[in-house]
Motif scaffolding. Structure first.
Motif, short mmCIF file in Angstrom:
data_model
loop_
_atom_site.label_atom_id
_atom_site.label_comp_id
_atom_site.label_asym_id
_atom_site.label_seq_id
_atom_site.Cartn_x
_atom_site.Cartn_y
_atom_site.Cartn_z
N ARG A 99 17.53 125.07 -14.76
CA ARG A 99 18.11 125.70 -13.58
C ARG A 99 19.63 125.72 -13.61
N GLN A 100 20.22 125.01 -14.56
CA GLN A 100 21.68 124.96 -14.63
C GLN A 100 22.20 126.11 -15.48
N PRO A 101 23.21 126.82 -14.96
CA PRO A 101 23.69 128.02 -15.63
C PRO A 101 24.33 127.78 -17.00
N GLU A 102 25.03 126.67 -17.17
CA GLU A 102 25.78 126.48 -18.42
C GLU A 102 24.87 125.99 -19.55
N ALA A 103 23.80 126.72 -19.77
CA ALA A 103 22.75 126.30 -20.70
C ALA A 103 23.26 125.99 -22.11
N ALA A 104 24.20 126.80 -22.58
CA ALA A 104 24.65 126.66 -23.97
C ALA A 104 25.34 125.33 -24.22
N ALA A 105 26.07 124.83 -23.24
CA ALA A 105 26.90 123.64 -23.45
C ALA A 105 26.20 122.34 -23.07
N LYS A 106 24.88 122.40 -22.90
CA LYS A 106 24.17 121.19 -22.44
C LYS A 106 24.09 120.13 -23.54
N PRO A 107 24.39 118.90 -23.16
CA PRO A 107 24.20 117.82 -24.14
C PRO A 107 22.71 117.61 -24.42
N ASP A 108 22.45 116.95 -25.51
CA ASP A 108 21.10 116.63 -25.92
C ASP A 108 20.46 115.66 -24.92
N THR A 109 19.16 115.81 -24.67
CA THR A 109 18.48 114.91 -23.73
C THR A 109 17.90 113.67 -24.40
N ALA A 110 18.03 113.58 -25.71
CA ALA A 110 17.45 112.43 -26.41
C ALA A 110 17.99 111.11 -25.86
N GLY A 111 19.28 111.09 -25.54
CA GLY A 111 19.90 109.87 -25.00
C GLY A 111 19.29 109.48 -23.67
N ALA A 112 19.01 110.45 -22.82
CA ALA A 112 18.41 110.18 -21.52
C ALA A 112 16.99 109.66 -21.68
N LEU A 113 16.24 110.26 -22.59
CA LEU A 113 14.86 109.83 -22.82
C LEU A 113 14.83 108.43 -23.41
N ASP A 114 15.77 108.14 -24.29
CA ASP A 114 15.87 106.81 -24.90
C ASP A 114 16.24 105.76 -23.85
N LEU A 115 17.20 106.10 -23.00
CA LEU A 115 17.61 105.19 -21.93
C LEU A 115 16.42 104.90 -21.02
N PHE A 116 15.68 105.94 -20.66
CA PHE A 116 14.51 105.78 -19.80
C PHE A 116 13.53 104.79 -20.43
N ARG A 117 13.31 104.94 -21.73
CA ARG A 117 12.35 104.09 -22.45
C ARG A 117 12.81 102.63 -22.46
N ARG A 118 14.13 102.42 -22.60
CA ARG A 118 14.65 101.05 -22.74
C ARG A 118 14.81 100.31 -21.42
N LEU A 119 15.03 101.04 -20.33
CA LEU A 119 15.27 100.40 -19.03
C LEU A 119 13.99 99.85 -18.42
N THR A 120 14.11 98.72 -17.73
CA THR A 120 13.00 98.25 -16.91
C THR A 120 13.17 98.84 -15.51
N VAL A 121 12.11 98.81 -14.73
CA VAL A 121 12.18 99.27 -13.34
C VAL A 121 13.25 98.46 -12.60
N GLN A 122 13.26 97.14 -12.81
CA GLN A 122 14.22 96.28 -12.11
C GLN A 122 15.66 96.63 -12.47
N GLU A 123 15.91 96.90 -13.74
CA GLU A 123 17.27 97.30 -14.15
C GLU A 123 17.66 98.61 -13.47
#
Length: 128
Positions: free
Chosen positions: A87-111
Motif C-alpha cells: 500500500r506504500q507508494p515508494e515501492a521501488a525504494a523499500k528496504p528488504d523485509t528479511a531483517g524484520a522477519l528475522d527480528l520477529f523470529r528472535r524476539l520473545t513476546v515479553q521482549e
C-alpha cells in the motif's frame, strides 16, 4: 466509507473477534485502513499516532516488535507486512523485509511487550 467502517467495527465487536489478528489482516486487505490502524492501536493499548509510526516504518522492524508483543503469529505478521508495504507508494525504494522477519523470529513476546512499553512511555512524555 465511514458508515461501512463503523458497521464493520460493530460486527467485529459483536462477534468478539477483535482478539483474532486475522480480522486486522482482513480489514487492511479490504482497504479499511483507518479502522485497521484504530484496532491495531487498541490491540497494543497505544495512541493512534504511535500505532501509525509503528505500522509504516519502511523496514518493518517496529511492526515486527509490535506483532510479537501482541502475540500475533508469524504467518499473519508476514502477511500484514506484505499488505502494508504493497500500500506504500515508494515501492521501488523499500528496504528488504528479511531483517524484520528475522527480528520477529528472535524476539520473545515479553521482549516485544517491554519495547512497546518503552515506546508508550516515551510517547506519553512527548505529548505532555
Amino acid at each position: 466509507s465511514d458508515v461501512c467502517s463503523s458497521d464493520l467495527l460493530a460486527d467485529a465487536i459483536r462477534a468478539e473477534r477483535l482478539n483474532d489478528p486475522a480480522v486486522l489482516l482482513r480489514l487492511l486487505k479490504d482497504g479499511h485502513v483507518s479502522l485497521f490502524e484504530a484496532l491495531f492501536a487498541r490491540y497494543l493499548d497505544i495512541g493512534l499516532r504511535l500505532a501509525r509510526r509503528i505500522i509504516y516504518r519502511p523496514d518493518g522492524r517496529a511492526l515486527a516488535v509490535a506483532c510479537r508483543a501482541a502475540g500475533i503469529e508469524r504467518p499473519v505478521f508476514a502477511a500484514l507486512l506484505d499488505v502494508v508495504r504493497a500500500r506504500q507508494p515508494e515501492a521501488a525504494a523499500k528496504p528488504d523485509t528479511a531483517g524484520a522477519l528475522d527480528l520477529f523470529r528472535r524476539l520473545t513476546v515479553q521482549e516485544g511487550l517491554d519495547v512497546i512499553g518503552t515506546w508508550r512511555r516515551r510517547e506519553t512524555t512527548l505529548l505532555r
